[in-house]
Enzyme design. Structure first.
Site, PDB file in Angstrom:
ATOM      1  N   SER A  83       0.856  -1.192   0.000  1.00 29.43           N
ATOM      2  CA  SER A  83       0.000   0.000   0.000  1.00 29.43           C
ATOM      3  C   SER A  83       0.889   1.238   0.000  1.00 29.43           C
ATOM      4  O   SER A  83       1.621   1.490   0.964  1.00 29.43           O
ATOM      5  CB  SER A  83      -0.880   0.019   1.248  1.00 29.43           C
ATOM      6  OG  SER A  83      -1.360   1.330   1.455  1.00 29.43           O
ATOM      7  N   HIS A 107      -8.485   1.332  -3.746  1.00 26.55           N
ATOM      8  CA  HIS A 107      -9.379   1.143  -2.600  1.00 26.55           C
ATOM      9  C   HIS A 107     -10.046   2.485  -2.312  1.00 26.55           C
ATOM     10  O   HIS A 107      -9.419   3.391  -1.758  1.00 26.55           O
ATOM     11  CB  HIS A 107      -8.534   0.649  -1.416  1.00 26.55           C
ATOM     12  CG  HIS A 107      -9.300   0.430  -0.156  1.00 26.55           C
ATOM     13  ND1 HIS A 107      -8.688   0.209   1.059  1.00 26.55           N
ATOM     14  CD2 HIS A 107     -10.631   0.387   0.088  1.00 26.55           C
ATOM     15  CE1 HIS A 107      -9.607   0.042   1.985  1.00 26.55           C
ATOM     16  NE2 HIS A 107     -10.797   0.155   1.437  1.00 26.55           N
ATOM     17  N   MET A 128     -11.488  -5.408   5.757  1.00 30.17           N
ATOM     18  CA  MET A 128     -10.643  -4.470   6.509  1.00 30.17           C
ATOM     19  C   MET A 128     -10.276  -5.074   7.859  1.00 30.17           C
ATOM     20  O   MET A 128     -11.157  -5.503   8.615  1.00 30.17           O
ATOM     21  CB  MET A 128     -11.385  -3.150   6.764  1.00 30.17           C
ATOM     22  CG  MET A 128     -11.566  -2.247   5.565  1.00 30.17           C
ATOM     23  SD  MET A 128     -10.055  -1.768   4.705  1.00 30.17           S
ATOM     24  CE  MET A 128      -9.072  -1.032   5.999  1.00 30.17           C
ATOM     25  N   MET A 144     -12.089   4.732  -0.269  1.00 28.26           N
ATOM     26  CA  MET A 144     -12.694   4.973   1.045  1.00 28.26           C
ATOM     27  C   MET A 144     -13.362   6.338   0.959  1.00 28.26           C
ATOM     28  O   MET A 144     -12.899   7.318   1.549  1.00 28.26           O
ATOM     29  CB  MET A 144     -11.619   4.917   2.136  1.00 28.26           C
ATOM     30  CG  MET A 144     -11.165   3.498   2.434  1.00 28.26           C
ATOM     31  SD  MET A 144      -9.585   3.441   3.293  1.00 28.26           S
ATOM     32  CE  MET A 144      -8.475   3.635   1.909  1.00 28.26           C
ATOM     33  N   MET A 185      -8.868   8.441   0.140  1.00 25.53           N
ATOM     34  CA  MET A 185      -9.669   8.833   1.313  1.00 25.53           C
ATOM     35  C   MET A 185     -10.177  10.251   1.119  1.00 25.53           C
ATOM     36  O   MET A 185      -9.442  11.117   0.657  1.00 25.53           O
ATOM     37  CB  MET A 185      -8.797   8.792   2.567  1.00 25.53           C
ATOM     38  CG  MET A 185      -8.178   7.438   2.818  1.00 25.53           C
ATOM     39  SD  MET A 185      -7.086   7.507   4.238  1.00 25.53           S
ATOM     40  CE  MET A 185      -6.479   5.820   4.257  1.00 25.53           C
ATOM     41  N   HIS A 225      -1.382  -1.317  -4.157  1.00 22.61           N
ATOM     42  CA  HIS A 225      -2.624  -0.921  -3.481  1.00 22.61           C
ATOM     43  C   HIS A 225      -2.631   0.604  -3.319  1.00 22.61           C
ATOM     44  O   HIS A 225      -1.673   1.192  -2.799  1.00 22.61           O
ATOM     45  CB  HIS A 225      -2.694  -1.621  -2.127  1.00 22.61           C
ATOM     46  CG  HIS A 225      -3.987  -1.429  -1.407  1.00 22.61           C
ATOM     47  ND1 HIS A 225      -5.121  -2.153  -1.698  1.00 22.61           N
ATOM     48  CD2 HIS A 225      -4.331  -0.600  -0.381  1.00 22.61           C
ATOM     49  CE1 HIS A 225      -6.108  -1.792  -0.881  1.00 22.61           C
ATOM     50  NE2 HIS A 225      -5.649  -0.842  -0.077  1.00 22.61           N
ATOM     51  N   ASP A 271      -6.733  -6.225   4.520  1.00 19.39           N
ATOM     52  CA  ASP A 271      -6.088  -4.912   4.447  1.00 19.39           C
ATOM     53  C   ASP A 271      -6.070  -4.256   5.826  1.00 19.39           C
ATOM     54  O   ASP A 271      -7.124  -3.954   6.390  1.00 19.39           O
ATOM     55  CB  ASP A 271      -6.865  -4.044   3.441  1.00 19.39           C
ATOM     56  CG  ASP A 271      -6.284  -2.645   3.295  1.00 19.39           C
ATOM     57  OD1 ASP A 271      -5.176  -2.396   3.802  1.00 19.39           O
ATOM     58  OD2 ASP A 271      -6.948  -1.808   2.665  1.00 19.39           O
ATOM     59  N   ASP A 278      -4.753   3.780  -1.884  1.00 26.32           N
ATOM     60  CA  ASP A 278      -5.803   4.153  -0.933  1.00 26.32           C
ATOM     61  C   ASP A 278      -6.318   5.574  -1.167  1.00 26.32           C
ATOM     62  O   ASP A 278      -5.554   6.533  -1.027  1.00 26.32           O
ATOM     63  CB  ASP A 278      -5.252   4.073   0.497  1.00 26.32           C
ATOM     64  CG  ASP A 278      -5.072   2.636   0.958  1.00 26.32           C
ATOM     65  OD1 ASP A 278      -6.035   1.862   0.868  1.00 26.32           O
ATOM     66  OD2 ASP A 278      -3.947   2.293   1.386  1.00 26.32           O
ATOM     67  N   GLY A 305      -8.705   4.458   7.289  1.00 24.19           N
ATOM     68  CA  GLY A 305      -8.364   5.870   7.469  1.00 24.19           C
ATOM     69  C   GLY A 305      -6.875   6.134   7.643  1.00 24.19           C
ATOM     70  O   GLY A 305      -6.391   7.190   7.263  1.00 24.19           O
TER      71      GLY A 305
HETATM   72  C1  DX5 Z   1      -6.183   1.854   5.755  1.00 27.91           C
HETATM   73  C2  DX5 Z   1      -5.807   1.517   4.330  1.00 27.91           C
HETATM   74  C3  DX5 Z   1      -4.744   0.498   4.267  1.00 27.91           C
HETATM   75  C4  DX5 Z   1      -3.439   0.964   4.859  1.00 27.91           C
HETATM   76  C5  DX5 Z   1      -2.655  -0.238   5.243  1.00 27.91           C
HETATM   77  O1  DX5 Z   1      -7.278   2.671   5.774  1.00 27.91           O
HETATM   78  O2  DX5 Z   1      -6.918   1.043   3.620  1.00 27.91           O
HETATM   79  O3  DX5 Z   1      -4.546   0.050   2.940  1.00 27.91           O
HETATM   80  O4  DX5 Z   1      -2.696   1.748   3.982  1.00 27.91           O
HETATM   81  O5  DX5 Z   1      -1.537   0.175   5.974  1.00 27.91           O
HETATM   82  P1  DX5 Z   1      -0.890  -0.778   7.089  1.00 27.91           P
HETATM   83  O6  DX5 Z   1      -0.475  -2.022   6.375  1.00 27.91           O
HETATM   84  O7  DX5 Z   1       0.251   0.029   7.610  1.00 27.91           O
HETATM   85  O8  DX5 Z   1      -1.954  -1.038   8.105  1.00 27.91           O
HETATM   86 ZN    ZN Z   2      -6.512   0.016   1.665  1.00 25.64          ZN
END
Ligand code: DX5
Ligand code: ZN
Length: 222
Positions: A10, A68, A139, A70, A39, A35, A177, A37, A144
């Site tokens: 990620s 992903h 998750m 969010m 947000m 990956h 994740d 993310d 976040g």
């Molecule tokens: C959290 C994200 C994850 C995050 C994972 O909201 O969706 O993808 O980046 O990071 P680690 O592996 O550090 O928990």
């Molecule tokens: Zn993620």
């Protein structure tokens, strides 16, 4: 069991001042997908990266990009993310009223379709439409932030999802994740996950080649 295991660093935990180099280093390590993310500061209490970064990343790697989302109202943005380079799009069930329609929208845009579920969300709705999905994202932290502690109960959820899919002979990917590190990646594989997102667990390590191959070795033993 002949499952294909995939490791998905990620990039939320990468050094954004030299993202291209970070990507090259995880590619060298044998990452299977990247990956990404997204947000929005609304569905989750944080704001991360979006379309322009994805467009740049698309030019920097041939690996599939696992986006992903969010975000609230994901249906407004799916097409744009696919156009910008997403190969796989995960949308959260908590913000999606019509899951089959969402999956169809993602596929029509040209990507593989996935639905994500938060730690406190039951998987029933997602399982009910599993036959129109390519992946289910479980998750294992509250979405976040990267670097949070793994919620161990998520393994039971992964296990029951995989059991249900197997019973129905559905061969979907199950992605886990949040908080995945070298010491719990094998537990996740054993529970039935086959796609492993890891942010701080990979980018927090000095040698990406070493950590990714060690993760792969541990998964392979399951
Ligand atoms: C959290 C994200 C994850 C995050 C994972 O909201 O969706 O993808 O980046 O990071 P680690 O592996 O550090 O928990
Ligand atoms: Zn993620």
């Amino acid at each position: 069991m002949n499952r294909v295991f995939r490791i998905a660093p990620s990039i939320l935990s990468a050094d954004f001042t030299r993202l291209g180099e970070e990507i090259r280093r995880v590619e060298e390590g044998g990452a299977d997908l990247i990956h990404f993310d997204v947000m929005d500061g609304h569905f989750v209490p944080n704001i991360s990266i979006g379309i322009p970064v994805l467009q740049s990343l698309r030019k920097a790697t041939e690996l599939p990009i696992d986006v992903h989302l969010m975000i609230s109202e994901p249906e407004r943005y799916v097409d744009e993310f696919v156009k910008a380079g997403a190969d796989l799009v995960s949308v959260h069930t908590e913000v999606c009223r019509d899951l089959p329609a969402m999956a169809a929208k993602i596929r029509a845009a040209g990507a593989r379709a996935s639905i994500a579920i938060n730690p406190e969300t039951e998987p029933d709705r997602v399982l009910a439409c599993a036959d129109c999905l390519d992946m289910i994202l479980v998750m294992s932290v509250h979405p976040g932030f990267s670097g949070q502690e793994f919620i161990a109960d998520s393994l039971d959820k992964v296990r029951s999802i995989r059991r249900d899919l197997e019973r129905r002979k559905l061969d979907l990917d199950v992605e886990i994740d949040g908080g995945i590190k070298i010491d719990n990646v094998a537990d996740a594989a054993e529970a039935g996950a086959n796609v492993f997102v890891s942010g701080s667990g990979i980018f927090g390590h000095e040698d990406y080649v070493e950590i990714i191959s060690e993760m792969r070795a541990r998964i392979a033993r399951v």
